[in-house]
Design an enzyme around this catalytic site. Structure first.
Site, PDB file in Angstrom:
ATOM      1  N   ASP A 260     -64.422  -0.598   3.104  1.00 20.04           N
ATOM      2  CA  ASP A 260     -63.831   0.180   4.179  1.00 20.04           C
ATOM      3  C   ASP A 260     -62.316   0.145   3.951  1.00 20.04           C
ATOM      4  OD1 ASP A 260     -63.273   1.659   6.391  1.00 20.04           O
ATOM      5  OD2 ASP A 260     -64.452   0.460   7.788  1.00 20.04           O
TER       6      ASP A 260
HETATM    7  C1  BGC Z   1     -63.106   3.567   8.989  1.00 24.93           C
HETATM    8  C2  BGC Z   1     -64.087   4.204   8.025  1.00 24.93           C
HETATM    9  C3  BGC Z   1     -63.490   5.445   7.438  1.00 24.93           C
HETATM   10  C4  BGC Z   1     -62.177   5.089   6.779  1.00 24.93           C
HETATM   11  C5  BGC Z   1     -61.498   6.281   6.135  1.00 24.93           C
HETATM   12  C6  BGC Z   1     -61.719   3.397   8.386  1.00 24.93           C
HETATM   13  O1  BGC Z   1     -60.796   3.065   9.374  1.00 24.93           O
HETATM   14  O2  BGC Z   1     -63.590   2.335   9.425  1.00 24.93           O
HETATM   15  O3  BGC Z   1     -65.298   4.499   8.683  1.00 24.93           O
HETATM   16  O4  BGC Z   1     -64.393   6.031   6.541  1.00 24.93           O
HETATM   17  O5  BGC Z   1     -61.294   4.576   7.756  1.00 24.93           O
HETATM   18  O6  BGC Z   1     -60.956   7.129   7.054  1.00 24.93           O
END
Ligand code: BGC
Length: 709
Positions: A260
């Protein structure tokens, strides 16, 4: 009411998150990759490519660039591949993308065919914009109702979530696009997510929190995203047991594991046993850090090869080596995709209560419309939030005819009070928006003070108050339920919000959504809330920031999953209390009868089950038939009943259709801690067929006999 400082803090968090996604130009590269590889008999392009890359080039593929891009290697013709978020839409691109309803509303449709259509549409929009990796679907369960991200997931039940995720992945990957099931695992809270440790026992992990991931992978999802939190003391992004033991080992997943965003916490741990790809950019997997680890002998080059191999083979399986980066024949925001968005939005609306047939509204009625969400199209915040290219119509701007729009504080103004009193119905569209409900923090259980005042005043002067509550999950409705005539629950419904609401309110279509979570009378009724931080609704930037991304500074807080399997209806049905609105509940403008359940034993312990559903009302309407299985003489403690099949039927007034389900041994399975595997115990089980978890219409007891090994 939310404190002003908290409000400002949340706004700031949103602004920072939105900076990341300021709409970018779309990728314009319509040519395919021309990999420059020496001749070879090796059929796998990924393997040939890997053999051709230098160590430095391989390390460059371990981390992203430009927030959402995976770099290419020009020397060998490997092009950069873009990823994009997708909870509602492909966000962050200068393009009029279709904004679909949030995942929890997809779950509320209980319509897997429709969810495949959404996946298909998003896949085609990916191709049109040049996106190779879609960062969806999210399948974390709604363990606590106030989790800020519940709107991005499919509700509280592992079977429903798994079926939804599988349907979505199937749709997306009909295109050369990689779907990414996220967030692996146990990211069921937005309370200081970098600093929490989900403490869970094996059985609960296996029976509740992992099945939806497994199901999405069975449907072919080529990538997995890890989560921010720790699981039993180890960060999920470098978790030997979850990643090597279960994901790669038991499930034999050999696709891509993406971190993530900013969720890696060490170089050595990740190299030994963690994500393949660090996003959004190199912090722990930079050239310097990786070379240093290689020199220290933490791992050798084969570990790097494995990671890059996962990336390249996922590209190959998806078809990214074989097609142009952008497919100009695909469209974004086309009428077909909008039609799908509208269909999901309509089918995702749940009619919780309809006293004295307050709904549908009659065309000629004088109505008043109020509530903040009547005048905007609300969304959840964070990485799913879409910056509209063109603001969509709100409900207030779509409704025609004799209608009064209520300003925010209408109840202080005599003229408005008079209009509310004299109108045929009052519609209040209330709930949350991206400031209140978002990733990075949890949300309140109650609607805000001003909204509650507005509802109270409306009900004191009009008998037909219709409440539309927009939220990602359960909210406090215990008081409201007695006051108002009708309640509709929806989450954030995307670009067709207004049309879908209007269609349901006026009876153009019958509501057919079913609750994918339980709504309890009080927050304290949820067992999972008993060990949850009491200050979940408070917010301070300082608290969120301390130690974020710096594992050595932060104090990690244990999130104890002591309720074990007693989550949602599993708890309410097994040990109470009665929920206000149960899982699977949703009313219709029509009525349905269920009859003639027949259960026949098939081979290998499977059962063949059939019954009829008839639309006994006056309007055409869909109904969701649900099967719950209840173990009657369990060998160990088990939830009273669990959802095992469902089907959405579209029935004209008076029409009858049959439903046929095959129920195999898996439907009886439970985790056996002693033998460390799922087992299906012989015994008596009730097949309970109904219109919700508590509206069981047909029931038959069967004797399941374990198959001889
Ligand atoms: C989130 C993810 C997301 C990523 C990219 C993170 O803050 O937890 O689910 O895909 O950002 O935007």
């Amino acid at each position: 009411m939310m404190r002003f400082s908290a409000y400002l803090g949340k706004r700031l968090v949103q602004m920072r998150m939105q900076q990341m996604l300021r709409n970018r130009d779309v990728v314009k590269d319509e040519s395919p990759m021309h990999l420059k590889l020496p001749p070879s008999d090796e059929p796998s392009l990924a393997k040939r490519l890997l053999a051709e890359l230098t160590l430095q080039e391989k390390i460059s593929l371990l981390s992203g660039v430009n927030e959402f891009c995976i770099p290419g290697v020009e020397r060998v013709g490997l092009k950069p591949v873009w990823s994009s978020d997708a909870t509602l839409a492909l966000r962050g691109w200068k393009a009029p993308v279709t904004v679909f309803p949030a995942s929890v509303s997809m779950a509320a449709t209980f319509n897997t065919d429709l969810v495949t259509l959404v996946g298909d549409a998003i896949g085609s929009e990916c191709r049109s914009l040049g996106i190779g990796i879609l960062l969806a679907p999210g399948v974390n369960l709604a363990r606590v109702p106030i989790c800020g991200r519940n709107f991005e997931y499919f509700g509280e039940d592992p079977y429903l979530s798994g079926e939804m995720a599988a349907a979505y992945v199937t749709g997306v990957q009909q295109h050369p696009v990689i779907a990414t099931v996220k967030h692996f695992a146990l990211n069921n809270s937005e309370y200081d997510r970098h600093k929490t440790n989900s403490m869970i026992d094996e059985r609960t992990l296996r029976e509740l929190y992992l099945p939806a991931f497994k199901r999405a992978l069975e449907a072919g999802s080529l990538a997995v995203m890890t989560s921010y939190n720790q699981v039993n003391g180890t960060y999920a992004s470098e978790h030997p047991y979850l990643l090597e033991g279960i994901l790669r080992g038991e499930w034999q997943f050999n696709g891509l594991v993406i971190s993530d965003w900013n969720s890696l916490y060490s170089t050595d741990g990740v190299l030994k046993c963690g994500a393949d790809l660090e996003m959004p950019g190199g912090k722990y997997l930079t050239k310097e850090a990786v070379m240093d680890a290689l020199e220290r002998g933490v791992v050798d080059e084969t570990a790097i090869d494995q990671k890059v191999g996962h990336l390249l083979s996922s590209y190959e399986k998806a078809g990214l080596f074989a097609c142009p980066m952008v497919d100009a024949t695909q469209e974004v925001g086309c009428s077909e995709h909008h039609a799908t968005a509208l269909q999901v939005a309509r089918e995702g609306i749940v009619l919780l209560q309809n006293k004295d047939q307050a709904l549908p509204l009659k065309e000629h009625w004088n109505i008043c419309i109020g509530g903040d969400n009547a005048f905007r199209v609300a969304q959840g915040g964070g990485s799913s939030m879409v910056q509209w290219e063109q603001s969509p119509q709100s409900l207030a701007s779509l409704v025609e005819g004799s209608c009064t729009f209520l300003p925010r504080y209408w109840y202080y103004l005599r003229s408005y009070r008079k209009r509310v009193a004299s109108s045929d119905a009052v519609i209040l569209v209330v709930g949350f928006n991206h400031i209140e409900e978002s990733e990075a923090y949890d949300r309140p259980w109650q609607l805000d003070h001003h909204t509650l005042a507005s509802i109270k005043h409306a009900t004191s002067c009009n008998e037909r108050v219709i409440l539309v509550v927009q939220s990602g999950g359960a909210v406090d409705m215990a008081q409201l339920q007695g006051q108002v005539s009708a309640i509709l629950w929806t989450s954030y419904l995307g670009c067709e919000t207004a049309q879908a609401l209007k269609d349901v309110l006026y009876g153009v279509v019958s509501p057919s959504g079913k609750l994918p979570f339980s709504i309890a009378s009080s927050l304290a009724d949820y067992r999972s809330m008993r060990t949850y931080p009491k200050d979940y609704a408070s917010f301070s930037l300082a608290r969120i920031h301390v130690g974020q991304g710096k594992a050595n500074v932060r104090t990690v807080r244990a999130m104890q999953y002591t309720e074990n399997l007693m989550v949602g209806y599993r708890q309410f049905d097994s040990e109470g209390p009665n929920p206000l609105f149960c899982f699977g509940h949703g009313l219709s403008y029509s009525s349905f009868s269920y009859h003639d359940l027949s259960v026949k034993e098939g081979e290998n312990g499977a059962f063949h089950l059939s019954f009829f559903v008839k639309n006994t009302g006056l309007v055409d309407a869909p109904e969701v038939a649900q099967l719950y299985i209840a173990p009657l003489d369990p060998q160990i403690y088990r939830p009273k009943q669990e959802l095992k099949r469902f089907e959405k039927l579209f029935l004209k007034a008076g029409e009858q259709r049959s439903v046929v389900w095959e129920v195999d041994e898996q439907a009886f399975a439970r985790w056996d801690q002693e033998h460390w595997k799922f087992v299906s115990d012989s015994g008596n089980y009730a097949f309970r067929v109904g219109s919700s978890s508590r509206d069981i219409r047909l029931e038959q007891v069967v004797v399941y006999a374990k198959r001889k090994p």
